[in-house]
Design a protein around this motif. Structure first.
Motif, short mmCIF file in Angstrom:
data_model
loop_
_atom_site.label_atom_id
_atom_site.label_comp_id
_atom_site.label_asym_id
_atom_site.label_seq_id
_atom_site.Cartn_x
_atom_site.Cartn_y
_atom_site.Cartn_z
N ASP A 227 21.29 15.73 -22.17
CA ASP A 227 22.61 15.12 -22.03
C ASP A 227 22.72 13.93 -22.99
N HIS A 228 23.60 14.04 -23.99
CA HIS A 228 23.73 13.00 -25.00
C HIS A 228 24.18 11.68 -24.39
N LYS A 230 23.52 10.52 -21.39
CA LYS A 230 22.38 9.90 -20.71
C LYS A 230 21.41 9.30 -21.72
N GLU A 231 21.27 9.98 -22.84
CA GLU A 231 20.40 9.45 -23.90
C GLU A 231 20.93 8.11 -24.42
N LYS A 268 17.08 9.79 -16.41
CA LYS A 268 18.04 10.51 -17.27
C LYS A 268 17.74 12.00 -17.35
N ASP A 269 16.89 12.50 -16.46
CA ASP A 269 16.57 13.93 -16.36
C ASP A 269 16.07 14.53 -17.69
#
Length: 300
Positions: A227-228, A230-231, A268-269
């Motif tokens: 997931d951008h 979350k990054e 952030k998985d």
């Protein structure tokens, strides 16, 4: 312990060191790094009692070193420029060191010469630069002094001998009271051997810190976060010193403990996340940036 308090030294009006304050703890390897001309050799000569500071104090166990024979008997200084008596051999230099250092271990010296395949009776003037350096180091190890000050210790040594010398430092630390101070312009030479590091630049000591404490305050991590958003949130939450991205793999060096950085990352998985070992250069980048310097311009 050696203490330096506001030590200042100049030569013919040209400053060499300015207000240097530091502590060198016993039974640890202290690395002194800095570019050529930073003041490393001058500092070693000062703490050896060869030079006298214009200002400040240099103390060994609470006593001044300069013009103190008792303090100097516990010190051995090995210059970066190795010189010997005319027609000297490793054997004759050992005999001289026995006179200068009552604790000189002649038997140990003989065994080390054999281990390093150095002929005892051959004239040193016929030796290569690396071989002369080896003899100098072996003489220093065998003096039996508590402190050994080495200027550009590994200069001229091939990789195999370099590793053997590092092993000798470790062995001496295990068997007796021993505190080496190693000066070098090359961080990589000291990376796997020093317990504490001091960084000199233009005569000023930017910092002198224990490596373990510096490592505990920094973390380098690789991760893949699909997931951008979350990054991006992770990068905003971390105190990032530097980062790079190759494809989907993100590599981050940030301030903070390993546990805190991993916790924020796992929130952030990530598909993948692992902590990487930090190089000495990466550690120094964080410290010198705080002081307003770029390490790439200080150390070669």
């Amino acid at each position: 312990m050696i203490e330096l308090k506001h030590v200042t030294k100049a030569f013919q009006g040209t400053p060499a060191l300015a207000q240097v304050t530091a502590e060198i703890q016993d039974n640890m390897i202290f690395g002194l790094v800095g570019s050529n001309g930073a003041g490393k050799s001058t500092l070693l000569r000062l703490i050896s009692g060869i030079l006298k500071p214009e200002e400040g104090e240099i103390m060994l166990d609470g006593k001044q070193i300069f013009e103190n024979p008792q303090a100097k008997s516990q010190l051995c200084f090995l210059s970066d420029s190795v010189t010997y008596f005319p027609n000297a051999t490793p054997e004759s230099m050992g005999q001289y060191y026995r006179l200068a250092y009552p604790g000189f271990d002649a038997e140990y010296y003989h065994s080390l010469l054999q281990k390093f395949h150095i002929p005892e009776k051959k004239k040193l003037q016929t030796f290569s630069k690396g071989q002369k350096k080896q003899v100098s180091l072996l003489l220093g190890f065998c003096t039996g002094t508590r402190y050994l000050f080495c200027d550009e210790t590994f200069d001229g040594l091939d990789p195999v001998v370099r590793q053997a010398v590092k092993s000798l430092f470790a062995a001496e630390l295990l068997k007796r009271e021993f505190t080496p101070v190693i000066a070098s312009h090359n961080l990589r030479e000291l990376e796997d051997i020093c317990d504490s590091i001091g960084l000199l630049h233009e005569g000023k000591l930017l910092f002198a810190r224990d490596l373990d404490s510096m490592k505990c305050s920094l973390c380098k991590m690789q991760c893949v976060i699909p997931d951008h958003a979350k990054e991006e949130r992770l990068l905003s939450e971390l105190s990032v010193l530097q980062y790079e991205k190759s494809g989907s793999l993100l590599t981050v060096t940030a301030r903070g403990s390993r546990e805190d950085v991993l916790r924020l990352t796992k929130e952030k998985d990530p598909i993948f996340a692992e902590v990487l070992p930090l190089s000495l250069e990466e550690i120094f980048i964080s410290e010198t940036e705080v002081a307003g310097y770029d390490i790439k311009n200080l150390i070669q």
